[in-house]
Write an enzyme that holds these catalytic residues in place. Structure first.
Site, PDB file in Angstrom:
ATOM      1  N   ASP A  13      71.266  51.580  30.624  1.00 58.07           N
ATOM      2  CA  ASP A  13      71.264  51.710  32.087  1.00 58.07           C
ATOM      3  C   ASP A  13      72.595  51.335  32.713  1.00 58.07           C
ATOM      4  OD1 ASP A  13      71.009  49.019  31.489  1.00 58.07           O
ATOM      5  OD2 ASP A  13      68.934  48.874  32.163  1.00 58.07           O
ATOM      6  N   ASN A  58      58.924  41.092  34.553  1.00 57.29           N
ATOM      7  CA  ASN A  58      57.838  41.968  35.025  1.00 57.29           C
ATOM      8  C   ASN A  58      57.498  43.061  34.000  1.00 57.29           C
ATOM      9  OD1 ASN A  58      59.989  43.697  35.203  1.00 57.29           O
ATOM     10  ND2 ASN A  58      59.832  44.069  37.408  1.00 57.29           N
ATOM     11  N   HIS A  74      59.675  45.104  32.557  1.00 58.39           N
ATOM     12  CA  HIS A  74      60.526  46.306  32.520  1.00 58.39           C
ATOM     13  C   HIS A  74      61.320  46.365  31.217  1.00 58.39           C
ATOM     14  CE1 HIS A  74      64.156  44.345  34.843  1.00 58.39           C
ATOM     15  NE2 HIS A  74      64.248  44.127  33.565  1.00 58.39           N
ATOM     16  N   GLU A 101      60.867  49.979  35.951  1.00 58.54           N
ATOM     17  CA  GLU A 101      60.056  48.968  36.617  1.00 58.54           C
ATOM     18  C   GLU A 101      58.571  49.324  36.522  1.00 58.54           C
ATOM     19  OE1 GLU A 101      61.578  46.437  37.280  1.00 58.54           O
ATOM     20  OE2 GLU A 101      63.393  46.679  38.469  1.00 58.54           O
TER      21      GLU A 101
HETATM   22  P1  PGA Z   1      67.923  39.292  30.606  1.00 55.36           P
HETATM   23  O1  PGA Z   1      67.285  40.608  31.191  1.00 55.36           O
HETATM   24  O2  PGA Z   1      68.335  39.654  29.202  1.00 55.36           O
HETATM   25  O3  PGA Z   1      69.111  39.011  31.467  1.00 55.36           O
HETATM   26  O4  PGA Z   1      66.875  38.266  30.638  1.00 55.36           O
HETATM   27  C1  PGA Z   1      66.382  41.314  30.410  1.00 55.36           C
HETATM   28  C2  PGA Z   1      65.945  42.539  31.156  1.00 55.36           C
HETATM   29  O5  PGA Z   1      65.901  42.464  32.401  1.00 55.36           O
HETATM   30  O6  PGA Z   1      65.675  43.546  30.515  1.00 55.36           O
END
Ligand code: PGA
Length: 245
Positions: free
Chosen positions: A67, A136, A138, A143
């Protein structure tokens, strides 16, 4: 899903690096799907350390990132282009032309998305996709509520995601509202998936991933349906998860 339990973030990063480095050494050509955020940072550090010590070459590696924020240029320190260059690419001998991320600035973001999927397919698909998981559920920036059939697309970021990522920006208002992400279907096409999970903040997500129902309301749950998923999770992430041997 195979679960590898590790003590902490360092051990998770080490194990993940061993898997990726093993694939680099053992393949004539390999395509990695890569992720950004806090989770894979240690993995990239271990890969760099190994490259400096053992000289393993990455010239046979092609990468596709999950992304990118919409509206941030490649030079913006908060862009994922910048993160990948600084955290990995510039420290190893990978060919810059073999590294790919969705473009955050384009007059035709939608076209950018379909071309991204096409480029992955034309390169033979992703052999191993590295993933983190959001609180959450994702994966990438897919999302809750994202269709399991989605290809690479433009998303509106959940407020909770913007809040979680605000730590990298001066203020929350600077966190972009949209991003481009590989879709769930794009991710599920990878031949193999390596999901890294560390820390208390991920306990609930970890529980839902292992034992929850498969639902678009919790995007990572689709991984239960993928034939080759390895999860490396540390004690903090697992401490509230019931694990059956
Ligand atoms: P993080 O994010 O590695 O910064 O915890 C993970 C994600 O949002 O996929």
């Amino acid at each position: 899903m195979e679960l590898i339990k590790v003590r902490d973030y360092n051990e998770m990063s080490q194990k993940a690096a061993e898997i990726l480095i093993g694939k680099v050494k053992g393949s004539e050509k390999i395509n990695f799907g890569l992720a950004t955020g806090g989770t894979p940072k240690g993995l990239y550090e271990k890969m760099i350390e190994d490259h400096q010590k053992n000289g393993i070459s990455y010239k046979n590696v092609t990468t596709f990132n999950l992304d990118e924020y919409a509206g941030l240029s490649e030079e913006d320190p908060n862009s994922y282009h910048y993160y990948m260059n600084e955290s990995l690419f510039k420290h190893i001998d990978i060919l810059k032309s073999n590294t790919h991320l969705p473009k955050g600035i384009s007059e035709h973001l939608e076209k950018e998305c379909s071309e991204y999927d096409k480029m992955i397919a034309e390169n033979g698909g992703i052999d191993l996709q590295v993933l983190g998981i959001g609180q959450n559920g994702h994966i990438g920036f897919n999302e809750p509520g994202t269709s399991f059939k989605s290809n690479t697309h433009v998303v509106k970021l959940a407020e909770s995601t913007r809040e979680a990522n605000a730590r990298y920006f001066d203020t929350i208002d600077d966190v972009p509202t949209h991003a481009i992400t590989m879709g769930i279907a794009s991710i599920m096409k990878s031949k193999e998936i390596l999901l890294l999970v560390s820390g208390e903040a991920k306990q609930e997500a970890m529980g839902k991933l292992m034992h929850g129902e498969v639902t678009e309301e919790f995007p990572a749950s689709i991984l239960q349906k993928h034939p080759r998923v390895t999860i490396i999770a540390d004690q903090k992430a697992l401490s509230r998860v019931l694990i059956t041997p």
